[in-house]
Design a protein around this motif. Structure first.
Motif, mmCIF file in Angstrom:
data_model
loop_
_atom_site.group_PDB
_atom_site.id
_atom_site.type_symbol
_atom_site.label_atom_id
_atom_site.label_comp_id
_atom_site.label_asym_id
_atom_site.label_seq_id
_atom_site.Cartn_x
_atom_site.Cartn_y
_atom_site.Cartn_z
ATOM 1 N N ALA A 20 -0.448 -11.317 -19.119
ATOM 2 C CA ALA A 20 0.651 -10.223 -18.938
ATOM 3 C C ALA A 20 1.871 -10.251 -19.318
ATOM 4 O O ALA A 20 2.446 -9.527 -20.158
ATOM 5 C CB ALA A 20 1.128 -10.481 -17.264
ATOM 6 N N ILE A 23 0.855 -8.578 -22.957
ATOM 7 C CA ILE A 23 0.829 -7.066 -22.919
ATOM 8 C C ILE A 23 2.297 -6.803 -22.907
ATOM 9 O O ILE A 23 2.735 -5.649 -23.374
ATOM 10 C CB ILE A 23 0.215 -6.832 -21.472
ATOM 11 C CG1 ILE A 23 -1.292 -7.089 -21.765
ATOM 12 C CG2 ILE A 23 0.508 -5.473 -21.330
ATOM 13 C CD1 ILE A 23 -2.338 -6.737 -20.532
ATOM 14 N N GLU A 106 -3.868 -4.985 -16.684
ATOM 15 C CA GLU A 106 -3.966 -6.551 -16.635
ATOM 16 C C GLU A 106 -5.224 -7.073 -15.784
ATOM 17 O O GLU A 106 -5.928 -7.852 -16.380
ATOM 18 C CB GLU A 106 -2.629 -7.049 -16.263
ATOM 19 C CG GLU A 106 -2.779 -8.484 -16.594
ATOM 20 C CD GLU A 106 -1.457 -9.205 -15.774
ATOM 21 O OE1 GLU A 106 -1.672 -10.459 -15.517
ATOM 22 O OE2 GLU A 106 -0.397 -8.728 -15.322
ATOM 23 N N GLN A 110 -8.845 -9.080 -16.670
ATOM 24 C CA GLN A 110 -9.031 -10.264 -16.274
ATOM 25 C C GLN A 110 -10.237 -10.155 -15.327
ATOM 26 O O GLN A 110 -11.094 -11.141 -15.283
ATOM 27 C CB GLN A 110 -7.959 -10.749 -15.366
ATOM 28 C CG GLN A 110 -6.625 -11.044 -16.055
ATOM 29 C CD GLN A 110 -5.465 -11.582 -15.274
ATOM 30 O OE1 GLN A 110 -5.356 -11.488 -13.950
ATOM 31 N NE2 GLN A 110 -4.601 -12.277 -15.736
#
Length: 362
Positions: A20, A23, A106, A110
């Motif tokens: 995160a 990003i 995100e 994942q």
């Protein structure tokens, strides 16, 4: 999910940074714009058992163009085309059905490695149920490109390599050939299978190492209902994040890799548009070994939107080669971080190749 962003030559302990945060840095640093995707395909058929899939405009959120991602895949069938055709038609759907609806980018990134494992397993189960009268099988190499993040899942020996802009050629897959893969030989024999060469009359052994029963020289595939439980559909999964300079993916069946090394394939087409690059890789493989097998190649360029093509050559060393060999990692899909490595200017986010993933995560 985290990655080690430490410079490789500092000798300092790793600094773990969540995906995160990475990003967020993209957004603040102006790297939020998605790269352009250019791709090309070339093939020559001998048995007609190679199939490929190109989906450049998939949407994570229906109707939302900003959630777009691209999918590229190669399926190299054996003992017929049924498994390859089935995987081409159903694998991506099974992967997507394993991802929860309504999640953000995100969490999507994942969740993707686990969904890929579930999708491969589901495709194999469904084929074996519906295709119980078929004995065909297939390799499968599925590549998902979302922005600068590339996630690859594969069984068999159809390889995907990355030629990054700093001149490093990296393997994003692991070949599941019993002849070359010691870990897979050990797994098969520890499970009760036998590994050996074809035994002719008189006791003479010929050809590559194979798994018995069935005699398959691959240890992982989709299909192959007649070879028993030692051949598994659990993919090796790797996820990396490219630098803003982008890079080139070469995805190809073993008709290419039996003739060319990863470095030679990358070098043969540097600086050329993707369509022409794919044709030249196939041409070079045929020139080297002839048409001994189905020969299929996909070239995918991931480039900044302000570039119309890749540079003629990497900015640094052209001939540097880094092989990411099979290794087990302790990271699990629940998000517990590991110490992860850096591949040139490419950040390694995730890698797992254990054949026990079905039991652990599906």
């Amino acid at each position: 999910m985290a990655t080690d962003i430490r410079p490789r030559d500092t000798g300092l302990p790793p600094t773990m940074v969540p995906l995160a945060t990475l990003i967020g840095r993209e957004l603040r640093g102006g790297k939020s714009e998605k790269p352009a995707i250019r791709y090309g395909h070339a093939a020559f058929a001998k048995r007609g058992e190679d199939y490929f899939l190109v989906r450049p405009d998939c949407l994570r959120v229906p109707g939302d163009a900003s959630s777009s991602f691209s999918v590229f895949a190669i399926f190299d069938g054996h003992n017929g085309v049924s498994a390859a055709v089935f995987a081409k038609e159903h694998l991506l759907d099974h992967v997507m059905s394993a991802i929860p609806q309504g999640i953000g980018r995100e969490e999507w990134l994942q969740t993707l490695p686990r969904a890929l494992v579930a999708g491969f397993v589901k495709t194999d189960i469904d084929f074996q149920r519906k295709g119980k009268f078929y004995t065909s099988g297939t390799t499968a190499t599925l590549v998902v490109v979302d922005g600068w993040t590339v996630t690859v899942a594969s069984v068999g020996d159809s390889r995907c390599i990355l030629d990054s802009q700093d001149g490093v050629v990296s393997l994003l897959t692991v070949d599941h050939r019993l002849e070359e893969n010691t870990e897979e030989r050990e797994r098969v024999t520890a499970s009760g299978g036998e590994v050996g060469r074809l035994n002719l009359c008189g006791g003479k052994e010929i050809g590559p190492l194979r798994c018995w029963p069935g005699g398959l020289c691959l240890s992982r595939s989709i299909g192959d209902t007649d070879v028993g439980e030692f051949i598994v559909p659990i993919p090796h999964v790797k996820q990396v994040k490219l630098s803003s300079a982008g890079g080139r993916l070469i995805i190809a069946s073993d008709g290419i890799w039996d003739a060319l090394s990863s470095e030679l394939a990358a070098k043969a087409c540097r600086g050329l548009p993707a369509e022409l690059a794919a044709k030249l890789v196939v041409k070079e493989a045929l020139r080297t070994s002839g048409l001994k097998d189905d020969t299929t190649c996909l070239v995918v360029d991931i480039i900044p939107t302000d570039h119309t093509h890749l540079p003629l050559s990497p900015r640094k060393q052209q001939n540097k080669f880094k092989s990411l060999l099979f290794r087990k990692k302790s990271q699990n899909f629940s998000g517990k971080p590991n110490k992860l490595s850096s591949v040139g200017s490419v950040e390694e986010l995730f890698e797992e190749g254990s054949a026990m993933l079905e039991e652990r995560y599906c």
